[in-house]
Scaffold this motif. Structure first.
Motif, PDB file in Angstrom:
ATOM      1  N   THR A  10       0.830  -1.208   0.000  1.00 42.24           N
ATOM      2  CA  THR A  10       0.000   0.000   0.000  1.00 42.24           C
ATOM      3  C   THR A  10       0.865   1.259   0.000  1.00 42.24           C
ATOM      4  O   THR A  10       0.581   2.223  -0.730  1.00 42.24           O
ATOM      5  CB  THR A  10      -0.922   0.003   1.227  1.00 42.24           C
ATOM      6  N   THR A  20      -4.488   1.413  -5.748  1.00 43.17           N
ATOM      7  CA  THR A  20      -5.262   0.191  -5.990  1.00 43.17           C
ATOM      8  C   THR A  20      -4.355  -0.985  -6.287  1.00 43.17           C
ATOM      9  O   THR A  20      -4.485  -2.069  -5.683  1.00 43.17           O
ATOM     10  CB  THR A  20      -6.239   0.410  -7.155  1.00 43.17           C
ATOM     11  N   THR A  21      -3.411  -0.790  -7.221  1.00 46.63           N
ATOM     12  CA  THR A  21      -2.486  -1.876  -7.549  1.00 46.63           C
ATOM     13  C   THR A  21      -1.621  -2.231  -6.350  1.00 46.63           C
ATOM     14  O   THR A  21      -1.335  -3.410  -6.101  1.00 46.63           O
ATOM     15  CB  THR A  21      -1.585  -1.470  -8.730  1.00 46.63           C
ATOM     16  N   VAL A  24      -3.747  -4.412  -4.035  1.00 54.17           N
ATOM     17  CA  VAL A  24      -4.009  -5.728  -4.628  1.00 54.17           C
ATOM     18  C   VAL A  24      -2.757  -6.601  -4.581  1.00 54.17           C
ATOM     19  O   VAL A  24      -2.799  -7.775  -4.179  1.00 54.17           O
ATOM     20  CB  VAL A  24      -4.518  -5.572  -6.080  1.00 54.17           C
ATOM     21  N   VAL A  25      -1.625  -6.032  -5.009  1.00 55.05           N
ATOM     22  CA  VAL A  25      -0.376  -6.799  -5.012  1.00 55.05           C
ATOM     23  C   VAL A  25       0.037  -7.133  -3.579  1.00 55.05           C
ATOM     24  O   VAL A  25       0.468  -8.254  -3.290  1.00 55.05           O
ATOM     25  CB  VAL A  25       0.740  -6.009  -5.725  1.00 55.05           C
ATOM     26  N   ALA A  27      -1.875  -7.519  -0.942  1.00 57.58           N
ATOM     27  CA  ALA A  27      -2.750  -8.570  -0.418  1.00 57.58           C
ATOM     28  C   ALA A  27      -2.403  -9.926  -1.007  1.00 57.58           C
ATOM     29  O   ALA A  27      -2.430 -10.951  -0.310  1.00 57.58           O
ATOM     30  CB  ALA A  27      -4.205  -8.219  -0.717  1.00 57.58           C
ATOM     31  N   SER A  28      -2.066  -9.956  -2.300  1.00 57.44           N
ATOM     32  CA  SER A  28      -1.701 -11.225  -2.938  1.00 57.44           C
ATOM     33  C   SER A  28      -0.386 -11.771  -2.369  1.00 57.44           C
ATOM     34  O   SER A  28      -0.258 -12.964  -2.097  1.00 57.44           O
ATOM     35  CB  SER A  28      -1.576 -11.031  -4.450  1.00 57.44           C
ATOM     36  N   THR A  55       5.847  -4.982  -6.020  1.00 54.75           N
ATOM     37  CA  THR A  55       4.802  -3.976  -6.183  1.00 54.75           C
ATOM     38  C   THR A  55       5.262  -2.837  -7.083  1.00 54.75           C
ATOM     39  O   THR A  55       4.523  -2.395  -7.981  1.00 54.75           O
ATOM     40  CB  THR A  55       4.388  -3.420  -4.812  1.00 54.75           C
ATOM     41  N   GLY A  64       0.026  -6.969 -13.867  1.00 55.30           N
ATOM     42  CA  GLY A  64      -0.664  -7.461 -12.682  1.00 55.30           C
ATOM     43  C   GLY A  64       0.215  -8.162 -11.673  1.00 55.30           C
ATOM     44  O   GLY A  64       1.432  -7.963 -11.613  1.00 55.30           O
ATOM     45  N   VAL A  65      -0.458  -9.029 -10.907  1.00 58.13           N
ATOM     46  CA  VAL A  65       0.189  -9.715  -9.806  1.00 58.13           C
ATOM     47  C   VAL A  65       1.268 -10.671 -10.287  1.00 58.13           C
ATOM     48  O   VAL A  65       2.263 -10.899  -9.599  1.00 58.13           O
ATOM     49  CB  VAL A  65      -0.870 -10.469  -8.968  1.00 58.13           C
TER      50      VAL A  65
END
Length: 234
Positions: A10, A20-21, A24-25, A27-28, A55, A64-65
């Motif tokens: 974050t 946002t990315t 998401v990253v 959390a993954s 990240t 993406g991830v």
């Protein structure tokens, strides 16, 4: 919890303008590094460095991830291997710190502590910056160049350090009163094949039972004492 991947991702997202990315990253990667922890003397993969690199690269490339995973794992392993030399850098301050302690110059010690910490953090930051600049192929290539004997030796040493760490921890905690719980856990895990989580849950339930019984016995003893006092008062 500031060193958790979710927080690190974050923060990287805020710095690079894509929260946002980053979330998401982060959390993954939290799922990837959730079971990674230092137990005893083991040195786990560096989740902070891995998350920061993964990240940042995912946001910079706009992917993406999967891109984050491609860099996070090798970067975390690289910082894991360099943990000992990075930490050893702080020992360079020991002679000066000893002199300040002997003089009782505690104000200087307070001022110097952030600088001592930076001695470890700056090299890690350089590794992360180089990993982002060079990409996952360079990081994986660096690991691949290392001799197999060195990697195997580090793997054996890591396993031994874990056992030594548990032994040191057990030595500090070991008493005749607590020994029975150690053997109960050993039997549940080795002979009955229960997973670690099941053994932990059984331990928690047993603690709750002990707490309830002791609380009940304490109240019963208090009530009996009150009745006896009232009897003698009469």
């Amino acid at each position: 919890m500031t060193t958790r991947p979710l927080i690190v991702g974050t923060v990287i997202g805020i710095v690079l303008g894509d929260i946002t990315t980053g979330i998401v990253v982060g959390a993954s990667l939290e799922l990837v590094f959730m079971g990674v922890m230092a137990i005893g003397g083991t040195v786990p993969p560096d989740a902070v460095a891995g998350t920061a690199v993964g990240t940042a690269y995912a946001i910079i490339l706009g992917q993406g991830v999967e891109t984050a995973f491609a860099l996070a794992i090798p970067a975390s392993m690289l910082c894991q291997m360099m943990f000992v030399p990075f930490t050893a850098l702080r020992s360079l301050w020991s002679p000066a710190i000893d002199k300040w302690v002997e003089k009782g110059d505690y104000k200087t010690l307070e001022r110097i502590m952030p600088l001592v910490s930076l001695t470890t953090f700056i090299p890690r930051g350089i590794v992360c910056a180089c990993a982002i600049a060079l990409g996952s192929t360079a990081v994986e290539g660096f690991i691949a160049v290392l001799p197999t004997v060195l990697l195997d030796g580090m793997g054996v040493a890591a396993g031994m350090l874990g056992a030594v760490g548990f032994a040191l921890l057990l030595k500090m905690m070991w008493t005749k009163k607590l020994a029975v719980y150690f053997f109960v856990g050993f039997i549940l895990s080795s002979y009955l094949g229960l997973p670690l989580m099941a053994v932990a849950i059984l331990g928690i339930l047993y603690v709750i039972i002990l707490f309830v019984e002791q609380n009940h016995n304490g109240k019963s003893a208090s009530a009996a004492a009150d009745e006896e006092e009232e009897l003698f008062n009469d």
